[in-house]
Design a protein around this motif. Structure first.
Motif, short mmCIF file in Angstrom:
data_model
loop_
_atom_site.label_atom_id
_atom_site.label_comp_id
_atom_site.label_asym_id
_atom_site.label_seq_id
_atom_site.Cartn_x
_atom_site.Cartn_y
_atom_site.Cartn_z
N LYS A 114 40.67 93.37 3.44
CA LYS A 114 39.88 94.02 2.38
C LYS A 114 38.86 93.12 1.66
N ALA A 115 39.65 91.96 1.33
CA ALA A 115 38.91 90.95 0.71
C ALA A 115 38.07 90.20 1.45
N LEU A 116 38.41 89.74 2.83
CA LEU A 116 37.55 89.23 3.66
C LEU A 116 36.20 89.94 4.03
N VAL A 117 36.57 91.25 4.03
CA VAL A 117 35.56 92.18 4.55
C VAL A 117 34.47 92.15 3.40
N VAL A 146 49.44 87.40 14.00
CA VAL A 146 48.24 88.05 14.19
C VAL A 146 48.10 89.25 12.91
N VAL A 147 47.07 89.17 11.84
CA VAL A 147 47.07 90.14 10.93
C VAL A 147 46.28 91.25 11.42
N SER A 148 45.07 91.08 11.91
CA SER A 148 44.30 92.00 12.63
C SER A 148 43.71 91.91 14.00
N TYR A 149 43.74 92.90 14.90
CA TYR A 149 43.12 92.50 16.20
C TYR A 149 41.74 92.96 16.11
N LYS A 174 48.71 87.75 -1.19
CA LYS A 174 47.88 88.98 -1.02
C LYS A 174 48.79 89.66 0.31
N THR A 175 48.74 91.01 0.10
CA THR A 175 49.21 91.72 1.58
C THR A 175 48.28 91.55 2.54
N ASP A 176 48.68 91.86 3.78
CA ASP A 176 47.75 91.77 4.85
C ASP A 176 46.66 92.68 4.52
N GLY A 205 40.03 90.08 13.70
CA GLY A 205 40.35 88.81 14.44
C GLY A 205 40.88 87.87 13.24
N VAL A 206 42.00 88.09 12.68
CA VAL A 206 42.39 87.32 11.48
C VAL A 206 43.78 87.10 11.85
N CYS A 207 44.30 85.71 11.73
CA CYS A 207 45.65 85.33 11.80
C CYS A 207 46.25 84.42 10.65
N ARG A 208 47.48 84.38 10.35
CA ARG A 208 47.99 83.35 9.31
C ARG A 208 49.32 83.01 9.70
N VAL A 209 49.94 81.80 9.19
CA VAL A 209 51.21 81.38 9.28
C VAL A 209 52.26 82.16 8.90
N ASP A 210 53.40 82.50 9.68
CA ASP A 210 54.27 83.46 9.26
C ASP A 210 55.61 83.21 10.01
#
Length: 493
Positions: free
Chosen positions: A342-345, A256-259, A335-337, A262-267
């Motif tokens: 920030k880019a998504l928003v 989970v990147v941000s609760y 990119k960092t989380d 609501g963003v996740c990624r493979v890690d």
């Protein structure tokens, strides 16, 4: 031999014998307050079970416009008990540090208008120091985002369950900015289906089969099947490009990147998970793919498809330019989380589509906890997280529909609020009976910035994501929906 006399009733059996003294429960001792000390009443016992009823459904009304279901603005109480970390701090300090979606001028105006209450008494001084068990209430003029006007189709209803085909864009239950524009409220208001227990959850943007239990016993029985992994789920989606013809298994761990967003990624540090994919068709541009999640991680299907280089065609998170030229294929983001969020928003802000992302400017500006759907205090009982849902925590059943863990208004700030509230009656939302008004949509609220703001409505097309829960199967049941139009072979883009 004498016949036995008539049996005593239960009430008679409980009566004390003559001369005996009936012992009453000792009354709790009330501690004598020190000079100037403020009394705090004991916590009230919250209602148990799902208890949305007519009084909640009557808070406001729906109307339909441009293919959208809309909710007329209404007054609503956000309620919470004092958090442990708030004890010993002033109300002003809590608002200024944890509820920054509004300037302090708003809270001062709200207090003058009688909208802030502490232990059901109007707050006249925001410098008041909070104590354990203090009960806060904040009355706000609430606006909900629109959702699709597509009706909820009831697939099955019997003595145990209600199964529906959920349209895209509808949250399952109240969360964040959504309350009446949710499956639970629409079923209650339009289908008279009340006291439903959430068994599982679908992402707000995901359509398809959704189950509710009618009793606690049924809910517990299916919960046990979920814990034992006896349930099978099948999804269908339309993805970018030509998906491989052979079966594809993805077991990349998800983090989970941000609760809040609501963003996740493979890690590698993420949780283990597994999804099986099988292509159903390809039209030269996009592919229809069957998805069989073997685990239930947040956004599992969507994240795995992005990793494989075939994101869902209209995914508002995982098929965005913010992920870079490869759109996150192979886990390459560069990119960092923080930079990614920030880019998504910013990408959605430029398109005026933050509502589609599931957040608002207020959510991004506020430190208030539980603003996202995955941790709304409208729910307290955990149920299974869905592998497509838009939040990283399990969905939960509603326990106290009148309560919410947010003590602050979820509206945007206005620099002119300092001039408001000088008249104590200004902005008061109570009618002559002292209850919140049910005609609040007929006039604008002087403290509500949303009343002054003009938002772009999303188009019905923007409220659809090509991911659909097609089948839900358990030990003694199997429920299916029709294949969505966008998944048919003859569908034209």
């Amino acid at each position: 031999m004498a016949e036995p006399g008539p049996a005593l009733s239960g009430a008679e059996e409980e009566q004390p014998a003559p001369g005996d003294k009936e012992e009453a429960a000792p009354a709790p001792k009330k501690r004598r307050l020190a000079a100037g000390e403020r009394y705090v009443p004991p916590p009230r016992k919250l209602s148990t079970g799902v208890s949305f009823g007519p009084e909640h459904f009557a808070e406001t009304a729906y109307y339909f416009e441009g293919g959208l279901r809309k909710v007329r603005p209404y007054y609503f109480d956000f309620r919470t008990y004092c958090k442990g970390r708030w004890v010993g701090r002033s109300l002003l300090d809590v608002f200024s540090t944890e509820f920054r979606a509004q300037p302090l001028a708003y809270y001062r105006a709200a207090a003058r208008a009688g909208r802030l209450r502490l232990n059901e008494e109007p707050v006249s001084d925001l410098d008041i120091v909070l104590k354990n068990n203090d009960f806060l209430r904040n009355t706000v003029h609430r606006h909900e985002p629109p959702v699709t006007a597509q009706p909820i189709q009831i697939l099955v209803e019997n003595d145990e369950v209600v199964v529906v085909d959920k349209p895209s864009s509808l949250p399952v239950h109240p969360c964040g900015r959504f309350r009446h524009n949710t499956v639970i409220f629409i079923l209650g208001k339009e289908h008279k289906l009340k006291e439903l227990h959430t068994i599982h959850r679908l992402d707000r943007m995901t359509s398809g089969v959704l189950m509710f239990a009618k009793t606690v016993e049924v809910s517990k029985r299916i919960d046990e099947q979920i814990r034992e992994r006896q349930l099978e789920k099948e999804y269908v989606c339309r993805v970018v490009g030509e998906f491989p013809e052979h079966e594809v298994v993805c077991e990349e761990p998800i983090l989970v990147v941000s609760y809040k967003v609501g963003v996740c990624r493979v890690d590698p540090k993420g949780k283990s998970c597994k999804t099986v994919f099988q292509r159903l068709s390809y039209n030269g541009k996009t592919s229809v793919v069957r998805c069989l999640p073997r685990t239930g991680r947040t956004h599992q299907i969507r994240v795995h498809l992005q990793y494989l280089g075939h994101p869902i065609v209209n995914d508002p998170i995982y098929n965005m330019e913010a992920w870079g030229p490869g759109r996150g294929k192979g886990g390459k983001i560069n990119k960092t989380d923080e930079e990614l969020l920030k880019a998504l928003v910013e990408e959605h802000r430029s398109k005026q589509s933050l509502d589609i992302l599931g957040v608002s400017e207020e959510d991004l500006n506020s430190n208030a906890e539980n603003n996202d759907c995955g941790n709304s205090s409208d729910r307290t009982k955990s149920v299974q997280a869905d592998p497509t849902n838009e939040n990283s925590r399990p969905a939960e059943d509603t326990k106290d529909p009148k309560s919410n863990d947010t003590a602050a208004c979820l509206l945007t700030s206005d620099p002119n609020l300092g001039a408001l509230g000088k008249n104590k009656e200004l902005g008061s939302c109570e009618n002559q009976d002292g209850k919140t008004g049910d005609k609040s949509w007929e006039e604008k609220d002087p403290l509500c910035v949303e009343c002054k703001r003009r938002r772009r409505d999303p188009s019905p097309r923007e409220l659809v994501m090509f991911l659909h829960a097609l089948r839900y199967k358990g030990a003694q049941f199997e429920y299916c929906s029709k294949m969505p139009q966008w998944a048919l072979e003859d569908w034209e883009e």
